[in-house]
Design an enzyme around this catalytic site. Structure first.
Site, PDB file in Angstrom:
ATOM      1  N   LYS A 197      -3.563  45.139  81.689  1.00 33.78           N
ATOM      2  CA  LYS A 197      -4.550  45.040  80.631  1.00 33.78           C
ATOM      3  C   LYS A 197      -5.936  45.283  81.246  1.00 33.78           C
ATOM      4  O   LYS A 197      -6.454  44.444  81.998  1.00 33.78           O
ATOM      5  CB  LYS A 197      -4.462  43.658  79.973  1.00 33.78           C
ATOM      6  CG  LYS A 197      -3.171  43.475  79.181  1.00 33.78           C
ATOM      7  CD  LYS A 197      -3.056  44.524  78.098  1.00 33.78           C
ATOM      8  CE  LYS A 197      -1.718  44.539  77.411  1.00 33.78           C
ATOM      9  NZ  LYS A 197      -1.581  45.686  76.481  1.00 33.78           N
ATOM     10  N   LYS A 204       5.833  50.425  67.933  1.00 35.96           N
ATOM     11  CA  LYS A 204       5.919  48.982  67.677  1.00 35.96           C
ATOM     12  C   LYS A 204       6.542  48.804  66.292  1.00 35.96           C
ATOM     13  O   LYS A 204       6.061  49.386  65.310  1.00 35.96           O
ATOM     14  CB  LYS A 204       4.533  48.343  67.720  1.00 35.96           C
ATOM     15  CG  LYS A 204       3.905  48.311  69.110  1.00 35.96           C
ATOM     16  CD  LYS A 204       2.544  47.616  69.059  1.00 35.96           C
ATOM     17  CE  LYS A 204       2.121  47.100  70.432  1.00 35.96           C
ATOM     18  NZ  LYS A 204       1.597  48.148  71.329  1.00 35.96           N
ATOM     19  N   ASP A 264      -1.192  54.442  71.554  1.00 32.62           N
ATOM     20  CA  ASP A 264      -0.575  53.255  70.959  1.00 32.62           C
ATOM     21  C   ASP A 264      -1.242  52.913  69.622  1.00 32.62           C
ATOM     22  O   ASP A 264      -0.771  53.306  68.564  1.00 32.62           O
ATOM     23  CB  ASP A 264      -0.661  52.092  71.965  1.00 32.62           C
ATOM     24  CG  ASP A 264       0.064  50.838  71.492  1.00 32.62           C
ATOM     25  OD1 ASP A 264       0.497  50.798  70.328  1.00 32.62           O
ATOM     26  OD2 ASP A 264       0.203  49.882  72.275  1.00 32.62           O
ATOM     27  N   ASP A 302      -3.571  50.010  80.434  1.00 37.48           N
ATOM     28  CA  ASP A 302      -3.723  49.968  78.974  1.00 37.48           C
ATOM     29  C   ASP A 302      -5.088  49.364  78.639  1.00 37.48           C
ATOM     30  O   ASP A 302      -5.302  48.168  78.815  1.00 37.48           O
ATOM     31  CB  ASP A 302      -2.604  49.127  78.362  1.00 37.48           C
ATOM     32  CG  ASP A 302      -2.643  49.150  76.845  1.00 37.48           C
ATOM     33  OD1 ASP A 302      -3.524  49.828  76.274  1.00 37.48           O
ATOM     34  OD2 ASP A 302      -1.781  48.489  76.220  1.00 37.48           O
ATOM     35  N   GLU A 348      -3.456  54.455  78.989  1.00 34.32           N
ATOM     36  CA  GLU A 348      -3.027  54.141  77.618  1.00 34.32           C
ATOM     37  C   GLU A 348      -4.200  53.758  76.735  1.00 34.32           C
ATOM     38  O   GLU A 348      -5.002  52.894  77.090  1.00 34.32           O
ATOM     39  CB  GLU A 348      -1.997  53.006  77.650  1.00 34.32           C
ATOM     40  CG  GLU A 348      -1.514  52.600  76.243  1.00 34.32           C
ATOM     41  CD  GLU A 348      -0.314  51.664  76.267  1.00 34.32           C
ATOM     42  OE1 GLU A 348       0.497  51.751  77.217  1.00 34.32           O
ATOM     43  OE2 GLU A 348      -0.182  50.854  75.338  1.00 34.32           O
TER      44      GLU A 348
HETATM   45 MG    MG Z   1      -0.731  49.253  74.265  1.00 32.23          MG
END
Ligand code: MG
Length: 388
Positions: free
Chosen positions: A186, A286, A262, A214, A239
């Site tokens: 992250k 997702k 994403d 990401d 990402e």
């Molecule tokens: Mg992501």
């Protein structure tokens, strides 16, 4: 032939299903708090969650077959979704679904879209629960109905909460020792610190490991441009660096790092646009972002046809979500499944028996009919809503 025989003759002696008579008779929902084992989960922009607000949906039928689904947003500030919104949406949507056939998933989804515009995450739990029912009626695990199981198991990633470069490198080392081989850092914070985070973690990796940075929309374009240049010699996937699709595409065209989209990809139109623009090498599917297994499966199959690799996952969740992810991931061709996730190992609360459990950084879907999970009613407690 065997599958057809199974469908014609239901497994349960209590089941009166004869092809057309299964009807939804009751929808209930349970609110469950899912505290994190690590204490808190931090990502771009200072966003953080320590206890996730999850909703487990239970769909009952006149055949006595019961299905379950789960929706758990990543807090109220990740996608346009929040825990209370799941329950409010179910109150609105539920009455429209009583009496409809849960095994006719295409029709059910059209009915949900006609009754409530948008709000795909609200519909996800019902859709998953109805796939659970369909699987039990058919006597097949959902992954079989989604296309068939590929291999013994599939590969997982571990998300590494945003901390100092040294702490994140230590976490990667620890999770690597547990068997994970794919790590999603992250980042999306201060670009200089993010460059240091990526370098610090990369030093811990071994051949065959994969690293994803990401940013969760957290960088402006000039910041993203500096980061991709600052880690030019590191083998790392980038990402969702920026908020909008156009900003991400701009960065994509300035870097030769493999690129993941994403948050910007939440439907078929966005997928087709992304493919036409060459905007990504990998996309994250997702389940609740697309509105359930039916639509996530449609997206998965389109990506497979287009040759786009996928991370199959959800925004968050516990045992029921992890079971649903496992069925979709395990029925995805292995070469196209970049990675997947086991959210039920991040939390301290187990909500269901039978959920898949990680082994050496890998997972497999249940072989039992439907999702293959039995919710722990003592953990779920009393329902917070009931529609009959
Ligand atoms: Mg992501």
């Amino acid at each position: 032939m065997n599958a057809r025989i199974t469908i014609l003759f239901p497994l349960s002696p209590d089941c009166n299903w004869q092809g057309l008579t299964v009807k939804i008779t009751r929808i209930t929902a349970f609110q469950v708090d899912l505290p994190l084992r690590e204490g808190s989960y931090n990502w771009s922009g200072g966003k953080s969650v320590s206890v996730f607000d999850s909703t487990i949906v239970r769909v009952e039928t006149d055949a006595g077959i019961v299905g379950h689904g789960e929706v758990c947003p990543l807090g109220p500030f990740y996608l346009p979704a929040y825990g209370g919104g799941v329950r409010s949406g179910l109150r609105e949507l539920g009455p429209h679904l009583i009496g409809s056939d849960p095994t006719a998933l295409g029709q059910l989804n059209r009915l949900m879209d006609a009754a409530l515009k948008g709000h795909p995450y609200v519909k996800s739990g019902i859709d998953i629960a109805c796939w659970d029912i369909l699987g039990q009626v058919a006597g097949q695990p959902i992954c079989q109905l989604l296309g068939g199981r590929y291999g013994e198991d599939f590969v997982l990633y571990r998300a590494i909460s945003q901390q100092s470069p040294e702490e994140m490198a230590a976490k990667v080392q620890g999770y690597r020792d547990e068997g994970y081989r794919r790590f999603q850092l992250k980042v999306g914070g201060d670009p200089d610190v993010d460059i240091a985070r990526i370098h610090a973690v990369a030093e811990k990796l071994q051949p065959g490991d994969k690293l994803i940075a990401d940013a969760n929309t957290g960088w402006l374009m000039h910041e993203a441009a500096r980061v991709v240049r600052g880690v030019r010699d590191v083998d790392v996937y980038i990402e969702q660096p920026c908020l909008s699709y156009e900003e991400c595409l701009s960065i994509r065209r300035r870097t030769d790092h493999p690129f993941v989209m994403d948050e910007s990809i939440d439907g078929m139109k966005e997928l087709l646009r992304g493919h036409a623009d060459g905007a990504m090498d990998v996309v994250n599917i997702k389940i609740s972002k697309f509105g359930g297994l039916t639509k996530a499966r449609q997206a998965r199959d389109l990506c497979a046809s287009l040759g786009i690799a996928m991370t199959i996952e959800d925004s968050w969740g516990g045992d029921v979500t992890t079971a649903a992810i496992a069925h979709l991931a395990h029925s995805t061709p292995t070469d196209l499944l970049f990675t997947s996730t086991d959210f039920n190992s991040y939390g301290t609360v187990s909500t269901a028996d039978g959920a898949p459990q990680r082994k050496q950084g890998r997972l497999s879907a249940s072989t039992d009919p439907g999702l293959g999970v039995s919710p722990k009613m003592d953990v779920l407690g009393e329902p917070v809503l009931e529609v009959v």
